[in-house]
Motif scaffolding. Sequence first.
Motif, short mmCIF file in Angstrom:
data_model
loop_
_atom_site.label_atom_id
_atom_site.label_comp_id
_atom_site.label_asym_id
_atom_site.label_seq_id
_atom_site.Cartn_x
_atom_site.Cartn_y
_atom_site.Cartn_z
N LYS A 106 0.98 -1.23 -0.21
CA LYS A 106 0.10 0.08 -0.22
C LYS A 106 0.82 1.12 0.33
O LYS A 106 0.16 1.70 -0.90
N LEU A 107 2.32 1.17 0.71
CA LEU A 107 2.74 2.48 0.61
C LEU A 107 3.70 2.53 -0.29
O LEU A 107 3.60 4.27 -0.80
N ALA A 108 4.41 1.42 -1.54
CA ALA A 108 4.37 1.72 -2.27
C ALA A 108 3.96 1.70 -3.62
O ALA A 108 4.19 3.18 -4.08
N ILE A 109 2.38 2.17 -3.00
CA ILE A 109 1.12 2.25 -4.68
C ILE A 109 0.80 3.83 -4.18
O ILE A 109 1.06 4.67 -5.09
N SER A 110 1.15 3.30 -2.84
CA SER A 110 0.43 5.76 -2.37
C SER A 110 0.90 6.47 -2.63
O SER A 110 1.27 7.63 -3.48
N SER A 111 2.67 6.21 -3.12
CA SER A 111 3.95 6.63 -3.56
C SER A 111 3.57 7.66 -4.90
O SER A 111 3.97 7.98 -5.39
N ILE A 112 2.61 6.58 -6.29
CA ILE A 112 2.87 7.22 -7.28
C ILE A 112 2.20 8.17 -7.14
O ILE A 112 1.40 8.16 -6.58
N ASP A 113 3.06 9.30 -8.30
CA ASP A 113 1.94 10.51 -8.34
C ASP A 113 0.28 9.83 -9.36
O ASP A 113 0.53 10.08 -10.05
N ARG A 114 -0.09 11.18 -8.02
CA ARG A 114 -1.74 10.60 -8.96
C ARG A 114 -1.87 11.09 -10.50
O ARG A 114 -3.00 10.70 -11.63
N GLU A 115 -0.93 11.72 -10.85
CA GLU A 115 -1.19 12.33 -12.31
C GLU A 115 -1.04 11.19 -13.26
O GLU A 115 -1.25 11.23 -14.51
N TYR A 116 -0.67 10.57 -12.89
CA TYR A 116 -0.03 8.95 -13.98
C TYR A 116 -1.80 8.26 -13.97
O TYR A 116 -2.12 7.76 -15.34
#
Length: 221
Positions: A106-116
């Motif tokens: 969850k931490l790894a995924i939440s660190s992805i920029d929402r713009e993508y």
Amino acid sequence: MFFVIKNSLIIAFFGIIITTFLSLSIIFISGYFPKKIRNIIDIVVTLPLFIPPSVSGYFILSVFGVQGVIGKPFYDYFGIRFTFTVYGAVIAGVIVSLPIVYQSIKLAISSIDREYFEEAELLGANNYHFFVDIVFPMSKRGIFAGIVLGAGRILGEFGATLMVAGNIPNKTQTLPIAIYSAVENGEDKEAMFLVLIVLWISIVIMFVYNFLKKRGDERDV
């Protein structure tokens, strides 16, 4: 002795596969719920991390035992029992490792920029392409790190596994339980050998985890 090592590795292998699948599924499905519901899901999934393994084992027995909500129909209609079998050991491993794997992914995924995600949504990407083209490539090291930590947690599990699967030689015995039995029976040489095996496995797991973490940190620089 060879059986104990093989049994532990098999339990860890299947346990971490189930745990990873559950973690990804929960993260994906919870995204459709309001924030309050997501918070409740987080609490439920993470709870085993903060309670004694014996308590987790008790709840597993209540659900998967021959008189449990899930265990009873499986035993009555299919003759399958989860308690005092290797299946019980896998279930115990999944329950205790789920919080670690879930939070890491969850931490790894939440660190992805929402713009993508927003750009992919504008391009009409479906859930499959979201995961394959965005989520996995950008968070794979965090996912693998969670898998490594979860596998290590399963290999080291004692309390819940002992309650659910028992200490049955050549059937449900794992490395931590075998060490306990060897010490209890005064078999110091066997206990020392098993301890060295556990230490070796632990060092390998920590090496892999630190390697993944270092690669992730270098990518962020």
